[in-house]
Design an enzyme around this catalytic site. Sequence first.
Site, PDB file in Angstrom:
ATOM      1  N   ARG A  59      29.024 -19.621 -21.908  1.00  0.00           N
ATOM      2  CA  ARG A  59      28.022 -18.688 -22.436  1.00  0.00           C
ATOM      3  C   ARG A  59      26.962 -18.376 -21.393  1.00  0.00           C
ATOM      4  O   ARG A  59      26.780 -19.118 -20.422  1.00  0.00           O
ATOM      5  CB  ARG A  59      27.317 -19.217 -23.690  1.00  0.00           C
ATOM      6  CG  ARG A  59      26.065 -20.055 -23.411  1.00  0.00           C
ATOM      7  CD  ARG A  59      25.063 -20.017 -24.553  1.00  0.00           C
ATOM      8  NE  ARG A  59      24.605 -18.677 -24.842  1.00  0.00           N
ATOM      9  CZ  ARG A  59      23.801 -18.372 -25.845  1.00  0.00           C
ATOM     10  NH1 ARG A  59      23.367 -19.328 -26.664  1.00  0.00           N
ATOM     11  NH2 ARG A  59      23.413 -17.131 -26.060  1.00  0.00           N
TER      12      ARG A  59
ATOM     13  N   SER B 185      10.022  24.378 -44.106  1.00  0.00           N
ATOM     14  CA  SER B 185       9.312  24.662 -42.863  1.00  0.00           C
ATOM     15  C   SER B 185       7.822  24.788 -43.168  1.00  0.00           C
ATOM     16  O   SER B 185       7.436  25.350 -44.195  1.00  0.00           O
ATOM     17  CB  SER B 185       9.819  25.954 -42.225  1.00  0.00           C
ATOM     18  OG  SER B 185       8.966  26.375 -41.173  1.00  0.00           O
TER      19      SER B 185
ATOM     20  N   HIS C 111      38.244  27.043 -34.336  1.00  0.00           N
ATOM     21  CA  HIS C 111      37.370  27.449 -33.225  1.00  0.00           C
ATOM     22  C   HIS C 111      36.112  28.148 -33.746  1.00  0.00           C
ATOM     23  O   HIS C 111      35.474  28.900 -33.004  1.00  0.00           O
ATOM     24  CB  HIS C 111      38.111  28.368 -32.243  1.00  0.00           C
ATOM     25  CG  HIS C 111      39.487  27.912 -31.906  1.00  0.00           C
ATOM     26  ND1 HIS C 111      39.742  26.944 -30.964  1.00  0.00           N
ATOM     27  CD2 HIS C 111      40.700  28.267 -32.421  1.00  0.00           C
ATOM     28  CE1 HIS C 111      41.048  26.726 -30.893  1.00  0.00           C
ATOM     29  NE2 HIS C 111      41.644  27.509 -31.783  1.00  0.00           N
TER      30      HIS C 111
END
Length: 482
Positions: A326, A286, A156
């Site tokens: 088809r 960045s 968790h």
Amino acid sequence: MSDYDKYTTPLSSRYASEEMSRIFSLRNRFSTWRKLWLNLAIAEKQVGLDMITDEAIDQMKQHLEITDDEIKAASKQEAIVRHDVMAHVHVFGETCPAAAGIIHLGATSCYVTDNADLIFLRDAYDVIIPKLVNVIDRLSKFALEYKDMPVLGWTHFQPAQLTTVGKRATLWIQELLWDLRNCVRARNDLGLRGVKGTTGTQASFLALFHGDHDKVEELDATLVKLLGFDYAYPVTGQTYSRKIDIDVLAPLASLGATAHKFATDVRLLANLKEMEEPFEKSQIGSSAMAYKRNPMRSERVCSLARHLGGLFNDALQTASVQWFERTLDDSAIRRISLPSAFLTADILLSTMLNICSGLVVYPKVIERRINAELPFMATENIIMAMVEKGASRQECHEEIRVLSHQASAVVKQEGGDNDLIERIKATKYFEPIWAELDTLLDPSTFVGRAPQQTEKFVNNDVKQALAPYQDMVTAEEVKLAV
């Protein structure tokens, strides 16, 4: 228009390998059509059609690789006749005049389009499978290298019992092994459409051989052998069943789920500063924050894995709406989804191979995080040690519960370090085990059989699974273009 004025898919222009892009290229598509026409003529001649001459076959053999000029000529012809296959029949006939009268003899358009697609799917898997093998191989080496290194487990995304860095990697590897099994199965299950005629009845070929059913069956079997397949689908409509596309794309979508889980774990570990993907010396994380080391490779994997999962739905929906023998509403979507799925899977594996070839582990960060949580996890061991010294379990439980809550308050409310062990050392009640505390807190005693599981899994399960593919394993460095 310049190429810079046209939209091109980033799958081929930015990410995918040249090898995979070439499989789904126009040149390979149209050259494969020519290969199919040649082998149809060869098979028909072998089975007894005397109208097909050696000269016709020789000319076709000499012009299997379509030229740029021929592609342009076919494009112009298609604009007139509005039929791509017939445009290429026309151009191939002009290039091979001795064969012009017998090219596409008895065939329908799906003879070339569907059989070619099946060839492309098989060849594309032959690119995917070796890359998948190498991802498994390199992650397995990583798992063995770090099989003994304790690390905090997470359930968790909350601190849980310890595992090891290597054992965690086996969770990724096991899923990749299942993906390998599924991809190999899908690849080897592929057959050819073969020669089935306009509605799958082989009526045109039965007419060519004057009602001789054995000759028609021999023709189908001969073509399959010439094209290197094990079998042709026994019955088809005009197309091969689009359910085959489901079987082909399902393993790729499943691989995408595995890739997403792997890359997400790497991203989370990067945030925890326990492990990172490779970060090149001149790489910029960045444009504003110069210190950043963004996990761009793992983020790319997650992004494209979602795309791959969505493409599988195209196959499901298309197969479900084919009418009778088809319809043509499968054509446009399959031109997009089938190549896109393999290009995307190719990119995922190349990126994963780059990541797992240079994973960086930070032992000191891992150790610090263990030390912050381990005192709480060791409380049961401490209680058992005290009981062995003659203490009451219930009394000991209460003593350590009170100290644990006090230490937890320091961590959560004051932002301090976990001082539970210091509190135990300062509490007279626990004096009988003070000398044992270091042993009781040894992280390696909290990982269970993680090292043994890892070693056995890699040396047994992985080794056995990769044994047929050892000639595919390489030490080649994988660099991402962008």
